[in-house]
Design an enzyme around this catalytic site. Structure first.
Site, PDB file in Angstrom:
ATOM      1  N   VAL A 273      12.362  10.769 -12.432  1.00  0.00           N
ATOM      2  CA  VAL A 273      12.221  12.088 -11.799  1.00  0.00           C
ATOM      3  C   VAL A 273      12.850  13.185 -12.668  1.00  0.00           C
ATOM      4  O   VAL A 273      12.354  14.312 -12.739  1.00  0.00           O
ATOM      5  CB  VAL A 273      12.882  12.063 -10.391  1.00  0.00           C
ATOM      6  CG1 VAL A 273      13.062  13.458  -9.819  1.00  0.00           C
ATOM      7  CG2 VAL A 273      12.068  11.189  -9.441  1.00  0.00           C
TER       8      VAL A 273
ATOM      9  N   GLY B  31      -1.859   1.196   3.064  1.00  0.00           N
ATOM     10  CA  GLY B  31      -0.519   0.785   2.632  1.00  0.00           C
ATOM     11  C   GLY B  31      -0.224   1.009   1.169  1.00  0.00           C
ATOM     12  O   GLY B  31      -0.202   2.138   0.680  1.00  0.00           O
TER      13      GLY B  31
ATOM     14  N   ILE C 104      -1.899   0.315  -1.447  1.00  0.00           N
ATOM     15  CA  ILE C 104      -3.006   0.503  -2.403  1.00  0.00           C
ATOM     16  C   ILE C 104      -3.113   1.965  -2.831  1.00  0.00           C
ATOM     17  O   ILE C 104      -3.276   2.850  -1.990  1.00  0.00           O
ATOM     18  CB  ILE C 104      -4.352   0.059  -1.780  1.00  0.00           C
ATOM     19  CG1 ILE C 104      -4.241  -1.361  -1.217  1.00  0.00           C
ATOM     20  CG2 ILE C 104      -5.470   0.157  -2.803  1.00  0.00           C
ATOM     21  CD1 ILE C 104      -5.450  -1.788  -0.402  1.00  0.00           C
TER      22      ILE C 104
ATOM     23  N   GLY D 296       2.217 -12.914  14.995  1.00  0.00           N
ATOM     24  CA  GLY D 296       2.797 -11.619  14.643  1.00  0.00           C
ATOM     25  C   GLY D 296       1.882 -10.750  13.793  1.00  0.00           C
ATOM     26  O   GLY D 296       2.285  -9.701  13.302  1.00  0.00           O
TER      27      GLY D 296
ATOM     28  N   LYS E  13      -8.028   6.554   9.433  1.00  0.00           N
ATOM     29  CA  LYS E  13      -8.062   6.377   7.975  1.00  0.00           C
ATOM     30  C   LYS E  13      -9.407   6.839   7.410  1.00  0.00           C
ATOM     31  O   LYS E  13      -9.454   7.463   6.341  1.00  0.00           O
ATOM     32  CB  LYS E  13      -7.788   4.907   7.631  1.00  0.00           C
ATOM     33  CG  LYS E  13      -6.355   4.491   7.969  1.00  0.00           C
ATOM     34  CD  LYS E  13      -6.177   2.989   7.965  1.00  0.00           C
ATOM     35  CE  LYS E  13      -4.738   2.573   8.248  1.00  0.00           C
ATOM     36  NZ  LYS E  13      -4.579   1.140   8.473  1.00  0.00           N
TER      37      LYS E  13
ATOM     38  N   GLY F  71       2.798  -3.408   6.249  1.00  0.00           N
ATOM     39  CA  GLY F  71       4.063  -4.107   5.979  1.00  0.00           C
ATOM     40  C   GLY F  71       5.090  -3.160   5.392  1.00  0.00           C
ATOM     41  O   GLY F  71       4.742  -2.128   4.790  1.00  0.00           O
TER      42      GLY F  71
HETATM   43  N1  HSE Z   1      -2.017  -1.691  11.960  1.00  0.00           N
HETATM   44  C1  HSE Z   1      -2.550  -1.496  10.659  1.00  0.00           C
HETATM   45  C2  HSE Z   1      -3.318  -2.730  10.217  1.00  0.00           C
HETATM   46  C3  HSE Z   1      -1.532  -1.190   9.599  1.00  0.00           C
HETATM   47  O1  HSE Z   1      -3.455  -3.693  10.961  1.00  0.00           O
HETATM   48  O2  HSE Z   1      -3.820  -2.709   9.113  1.00  0.00           O
HETATM   49  C4  HSE Z   1      -1.038   0.203   9.653  1.00  0.00           C
HETATM   50  O3  HSE Z   1      -2.049   1.115   9.398  1.00  0.00           O
END
Ligand code: HSE
Length: 435
Positions: free
Chosen positions: A38, A137, A139, A190, A208, A309
Site C-alpha cells: 500500500v 466470494g 473469485i 452445514g 448477484k 466462506g
Molecule cells: N449463500 C451464498 C452461497 C454465499 O451459498 O453461495 C454468500 O453469497
C-alpha cells in the site's frame, strides 16, 4: 481527500462474523506485506458488533456497539462493511461515503438495491466504493468487468453464483435423490443455512445477477429487475431427463444482451437450466462458483473458485482494501458508476430461450402430430425429438430451438391439457448450446 503518504490508513470494520474475523486475522498476519504493497500501514481502529462478549478472536479494545459513532470518527479513513442486509448497512455506508471515507463492502443485497444512491454519495465526495466480495466470494470477477474488460463489449455473463444450490443440485445429480432429501443432507452438513430461503429460492443469486448485469452492460439493474426461479421445483425426474440427454442441471444467473424488434436490451435472470455436460460450467461441482463471460474481442472466459466462506470472502475484501488504501496514499480514485448505456431490461416473456420438455404420452397413431401441432401453432420450432415406446404408452422428449419464453410457456400449458398427454414429466430451459 487528504493525502496519506506514509501515514496509516485507518480502517473501521462493521460486523465481525466469519468474514470479519478473517479480515482482522489477515490484516494482522500480513501487516508488513500490506504496508509495503500500500505504501502505508493499514490499521484497524474499531470494530462495530452487536454483542461484544461474543468476539474472542479479535482485540477486545477495538470492539464497540456504536457503529454510527465509529463511522463518524475522525480516526477512520476507510469503512469495511460485512454486516449484510439493507439496514443499518445502507445508512452507515452512505454516512461514510458522504464524509469522504472509502467503502469496501461484501453486501450484495445492498448493492443490488441501492447502488445508485451509494454511487451518488461516492461521486459527491470522491470516496471509493468497492464491492468485489459481494459476488462469487474470492473469485476476481467484478474488477475484471469494471476495469480489465472496460474496453470490450460484453455480450453475456452466465454463471453459478450460489454454492448452496450448486451443492444441492450436484448431490441430486450424483445420488438420484429428491430435492427435499438432498436439502436435508446439505443442512446437516452445514452447507445450507437453517433458513435456506435466500439461497434455494434464488434471491442471493438474483442480487448477484443484478450487480453483474449493471457492470457488464453499463446500465442500472436492480434485484427487482431480475427474473427469479429457485431450485425447489427441480425434481429427480428433471435430473434424470437431463442425464439421459448428456446434460446436467445447474442454477444459472444469466445476464445477456438481447435484441427485441431491432431494439437492444438486456435479459437478467436466475433459473435452473440444463446445460451440456461438455460445457465448462457443467464441471463445477459442490459449493464452488464459476462465471462464464463472453465479450466481442476477448471471446470466452471462465472465472472459477470459492464463492463463499470466511477466508475466501476475506481475500476479496482485502484486495479491495488494498486498492482503496493505495488510492488514498497516491491520491487516486477507483472506477465510478458506469450506467451511461441505460439498456432496458426485457421482461422474461420476451426473452429468447430454449426448452426441454419430457412427456408421457399415449402410444398410438397421430399423437406425435398432435403434440407437434401445438408447437407450430405457437411458432416454436422443434430442434430434436426422441420417443421411446413402453408397454402401453411412450416417453416423448422434445428440445426446441430458441423462441420467446412466453411462447414456450403457452406451448407447454397447452400440451399439458391434450388428452393424449398423460403427464408432463419435466420442463426445463436449455442453455449453453447453439440455438
Ligand atoms: N449463500 C451464498 C452461497 C454465499 O451459498 O453461495 C454468500 O453469497
Amino acid at each position: 481527500m487528504a493525502s496519506h503518504e506514509g501515514k496509516p490508513i485507518r480502517v473501521a470494520l462493521l460486523g465481525c462474523g466469519t468474514v470479519g474475523t478473517e479480515v482482522v486475522r489477515l490484516l494482522t498476519d500480513q501487516a508488513a506485506d500490506l504496508t509495503a504493497r500500500v505504501g502505508a500501514p493499514v490499521e484497524v481502529t474499531g470494530i462495530a458488533v452487536r454483542r461484544p462478549n461474543k468476539h474472542r478472536d479479535v482485540p477486545a479494545e477495538l470492539l464497540t456497539t456504536d457503529a454510527a459513532a465509529l463511522v463518524a470518527s475522525d480516526d477512520v479513513d476507510v469503512v469495511v462493511e460485512v454486516i449484510g442486509g439493507i439496514e443499518p448497512a445502507r445508512t452507515l455506508l452512505l454516512a461514510a461515503l458522504r464524509a469522504g471515507k472509502s467503502v469496501v463492502t461484501a453486501n450484495k443485497a445492498l448493492l443490488a438495491e441501492h447502488s445508485a444512491e451509494l454511487f451518488e454519495a461516492s461521486d459527491a465526495s470522491g470516496a471509493d466504493l468497492y464491492f468485489e466480495a459481494a459476488v462469487a466470494g474470492a473469485i476476481p470477477l467484478l474488477r475484471p468487468l469494471r476495469e480489465s474488460l472496460a474496453g470490450d463489449r460484453i455480450t453475456r455473463v452466465m454463471g453459478i453464483v450460489n454454492g448452496t444450490t450448486n451443492f444441492i443440485l450436484s448431490g441430486m445429480d450424483s445420488t438420484g435423490a429428491s430435492y427435499a432429501e438432498t436439502l436435508e443432507e446439505a443442512t446437516r452438513l452445514g452447507y445450507a443455512e437453517a433458513d435456506p430461503t435466500a439461497d434455494v429460492d434464488g434471491f442471493d443469486a438474483a442480487s448477484k445477477a443484478a450487480i453483474l448485469a449493471s457492470l457488464a452492460f453499463h446500465s442500472r439493474v436492480t434485484a427487482a429487475d431480475v427474473h427469479r426461479e429457485g431450485i425447489a421445483a427441480v425434481s429427480a425426474a428433471d435430473i434424470a431427463a437431463a442425464k439421459a440427454l448428456g446434460r446436467t442441471v445447474k442454477l444459472l444467473a444469466i445476464c445477456e444482451r438481447v435484441t427485441t424488434e431491432g431494439a437492444e436490451g438486456i435479459s437478467v435472470r436466475v433459473h435452473p437450466a440444463m446445460i451440456p455436460t461438455s460445457h465448462p460450467l457443467a464441471s463445477v461441482h459442490g459449493a464452488f462458483n464459476a462465471v462464464f463471460v463472453e465479450a466481442d474481442a476477448a471471446g470466452e472466459m471462465m472465472f472459477y473458485g470459492q464463492g463463499a466462506g470466511g477466508a475466501p470472502t476475506a481475500s476479496a475484501v482485502l484486495g479491495d482494501l488494498v486498492a482503496v488504501a493505495r488510492n488514498r496514499v497516491h491520491r487516486g480514485r477507483g472506477p465510478r458508476e458506469s450506467a451511461y448505456a441505460a439498456l432496458p431490461v426485457r421482461p422474461m416473456g420476451q426473452t429468447p430461450t430454449r426448452y426441454h420438455i419430457s412427456l408421457d404420452v399415449a402410444d398410438r397413431a397421430g399423437v406425435l402430430s398432435q403434440v407437434a401441432a401445438v408447437f407450430a401453432e405457437h411458432d416454436v420450432s422443434i430442434a430434436a425429438v426422441r420417443q421411446e415406446g413402453r408397454v402401453d404408452d411412450a416417453s416423448l422428449v422434445i428440445v426446441t430451438h430458441a423462441a420467446t419464453d412466453a411462447a414456450l410457456r403457452s406451448t407447454v400449458d397447452k400440451i399439458g391439457g391434450l388428452p393424449v398427454v398423460r403427464e408432463v414429466v419435466s420442463v426445463m430451459r436449455v442453455e449453453g448450446e447453439e440455438t
